[in-house]
Design a protein around this motif. Structure first.
Motif, PDB file in Angstrom:
ATOM      1  N   VAL A  41      -3.715   3.756   0.996  1.00 16.94           N
ATOM      2  CA  VAL A  41      -4.445   3.681  -0.264  1.00 16.94           C
ATOM      3  C   VAL A  41      -3.776   2.655  -1.166  1.00 16.94           C
ATOM      4  O   VAL A  41      -2.639   2.230  -0.924  1.00 16.94           O
ATOM      5  CB  VAL A  41      -4.497   5.055  -0.977  1.00 16.94           C
ATOM      6  N   ALA A  42      -4.486   2.277  -2.202  1.00 18.32           N
ATOM      7  CA  ALA A  42      -3.901   1.381  -3.191  1.00 18.32           C
ATOM      8  C   ALA A  42      -2.661   2.037  -3.776  1.00 18.32           C
ATOM      9  O   ALA A  42      -2.565   3.270  -3.832  1.00 18.32           O
ATOM     10  CB  ALA A  42      -4.917   1.078  -4.289  1.00 18.32           C
ATOM     11  N   SER A  50      -9.928   4.839  -3.097  1.00 21.44           N
ATOM     12  CA  SER A  50      -9.317   3.825  -2.249  1.00 21.44           C
ATOM     13  C   SER A  50      -9.341   4.248  -0.786  1.00 21.44           C
ATOM     14  O   SER A  50      -9.660   3.456   0.108  1.00 21.44           O
ATOM     15  CB  SER A  50      -7.878   3.570  -2.700  1.00 21.44           C
ATOM     16  N   GLN A 110       0.834  -1.194   0.000  1.00 20.30           N
ATOM     17  CA  GLN A 110       0.000   0.000   0.000  1.00 20.30           C
ATOM     18  C   GLN A 110       0.873   1.249   0.000  1.00 20.30           C
ATOM     19  O   GLN A 110       2.057   1.208   0.352  1.00 20.30           O
ATOM     20  CB  GLN A 110      -0.903   0.018   1.238  1.00 20.30           C
ATOM     21  N   ASP A 145     -14.066  -0.896   3.588  1.00 23.53           N
ATOM     22  CA  ASP A 145     -12.650  -1.008   3.278  1.00 23.53           C
ATOM     23  C   ASP A 145     -11.981   0.355   3.156  1.00 23.53           C
ATOM     24  O   ASP A 145     -10.923   0.486   2.531  1.00 23.53           O
ATOM     25  CB  ASP A 145     -12.461  -1.811   1.983  1.00 23.53           C
ATOM     26  N   GLY A 146     -12.601   1.374   3.738  1.00 25.73           N
ATOM     27  CA  GLY A 146     -12.025   2.715   3.720  1.00 25.73           C
ATOM     28  C   GLY A 146     -12.590   3.533   4.853  1.00 25.73           C
ATOM     29  O   GLY A 146     -13.270   3.021   5.737  1.00 25.73           O
ATOM     30  N   ARG A 166      -8.431   7.808  -8.151  1.00 30.72           N
ATOM     31  CA  ARG A 166      -8.211   6.453  -7.633  1.00 30.72           C
ATOM     32  C   ARG A 166      -7.741   6.487  -6.184  1.00 30.72           C
ATOM     33  O   ARG A 166      -8.145   5.652  -5.365  1.00 30.72           O
ATOM     34  CB  ARG A 166      -7.192   5.718  -8.511  1.00 30.72           C
ATOM     35  N   GLY A 186     -12.922   3.953   0.477  1.00 29.22           N
ATOM     36  CA  GLY A 186     -13.536   2.637   0.371  1.00 29.22           C
ATOM     37  C   GLY A 186     -14.626   2.539  -0.670  1.00 29.22           C
ATOM     38  O   GLY A 186     -15.617   1.819  -0.481  1.00 29.22           O
TER      39      GLY A 186
END
Length: 384
Positions: free
Chosen positions: A375-376, A39, A3, A52-53, A35, A42
């Motif tokens: 974040v991604a 991310s 990440q 997921d965020g 993006r 989520g």
């Protein structure tokens, strides 16, 4: 791939929450920035929870703010707002968040972006999305924004230090003017059914329609509105048709999620707030139920409340016709699902048209977390 961790702060501003970033820490390429924010919060989440965020599953809890050096001579900083969709891979940059505007000044002071003496600070904000100037005033002590205080706002538990927001010249943010079509009221026809609406752009563009035309009382809670799929579809069609009228797109399909908002309004009436309180007609001047990002708002967007207050001052508009405020009243009390918000609005005739000089609201704000958000992996190095 590992990440990426990006410096950020998490704030409550008014009745919203969002992630705050320095522009220097964000990708300059738009797709990469989108993006990153999706991310971090989520999204998209088809379950509507953003587990997921850091998002909270509603439009008021799925927001991002980017603060950078000023690009306007009358401002101390630039503030760009991103509304992140909960269930779609969309970041909408076409609007402002009035609630999170209340946290921008405190963030700037606490981050050392502006230097102000102790006492009441004034931070001049250039709102990039709408190209407008906001003056934010709040207490400062020992070089930091004061958080504690006795000021309360409906929809938020507890109290805090008051933040006064003065939105200068709020008309015509993303359209051609305060009345984008030039009319105080007009008719939108869908499937042979005519709806009288007022299309106003003050702080953000909003399409106002009366509850009576929709077979509603105006006292419905947000969950009841969302549960009516037919009503939600109709409101979105009206919103998109209004967006075309206001010049935001050439066809309904291309009208964005954030703008215009659509607001169902009615004259003051008894309703029960989400915390169980009874709100009586004498406590507010007009009531509203607003949709934001395809969801029924649990309070009201602050920019929507400001737009409504401005519209109430324009004689002949639908909001003016339903508003119970005394002629010449400086403040409009807006009833919404979480209670009441008072908005000051200065509106005057200018030649043959209307002009909004300012809209004033009061909020509280608090930093909830600071550090780095995961974040991604970013495809581009931060260089915004």
């Amino acid at each position: 791939m590992t990440q990426t961790f990006v410096p950020a702060a998490f704030y409550r501003g008014g009745s919203s929450k969002g992630l705050f970033f320095h522009a220097r820490d964000c990708p300059c390429e738009q797709a990469a920035l989108d993006r990153m924010l999706l991310s971090a919060l989520g999204s998209p989440d088809p379950n509507g929870r953003q587990l997921d965020g850091l998002g909270g599953g509603t439009s008021s809890l799925s927001k991002a703010v980017i603060i950078g050096p000023p690009s306007h001579p009358d401002a101390d900083l630039d503030y760009t707002f991103g509304q992140v969709s909960v269930d779609r891979p969309v970041v909408d940059w076409g609007a402002n968040c009035g609630n999170l505007s209340s946290a921008v000044g405190p963030f700037a002071v606490d981050e050392g972006l502006v230097e102000v003496p102790d006492g009441e600070a004034l931070v001049r904000i250039h709102q990039v999305n709408t190209k407008k100037i906001i003056h934010s005033r709040f207490p400062v002590k020992n070089g930091k924004a004061v958080v504690t205080g006795s000021f309360t706002i409906d929809g938020v538990s507890g109290s805090g230090a008051r933040v006064a927001l003065d939105f200068l010249d709020p008309g015509g943010t993303v359209t051609t003017g305060l009345l984008p079509t030039g009319f105080l009221v007009e008719t939108i026809t869908l499937d042979g059914r005519a709806f009288t609406v007022s299309l106003v752009d003050a702080s953000n563009p909003v399409a106002f329609v009366s509850a009576e035309q929709l077979g509603l009382t105006g006292a419905e809670p947000p969950d009841a509105i969302e549960a009516d799929c037919t009503l939600m579809a109709l409101l979105d069609r009206l919103r998109r048709a209004a967006g075309v009228r206001m010049g935001l797109a050439t066809d309904a399909a291309n009208v964005g999620l954030a703008n215009p908002k659509i607001a169902v309004i009615c004259a003051p009436a008894t309703f029960k707030a989400l915390d169980g309180r009874r709100i009586d007609p004498g406590e507010h001047d007009i009531a509203v139920r607003m949709l934001s990002m395809g969801r029924a708002h649990r309070a009201v967007t602050l920019t929507g409340a400001m737009c409504l207050a401005v519209a109430c001052k324009m004689e002949g508009s639908l909001p003016h016709n339903l508003c119970a405020a005394a002629p010449g009243a400086e403040v409009i009390r807006v009833g919404h699902p979480s209670g009441i918000v008072a908005v000051g609005a200065t509106v005057r005739r200018k030649d043959s048209s209307w002009h909004a000089d300012r809209a004033i609201v009061y909020r509280t704000a608090r930093r909830l977390m600071q550090g780095e958000v995961a974040v991604a992996p970013l495809e581009l190095e931060p260089a915004r």
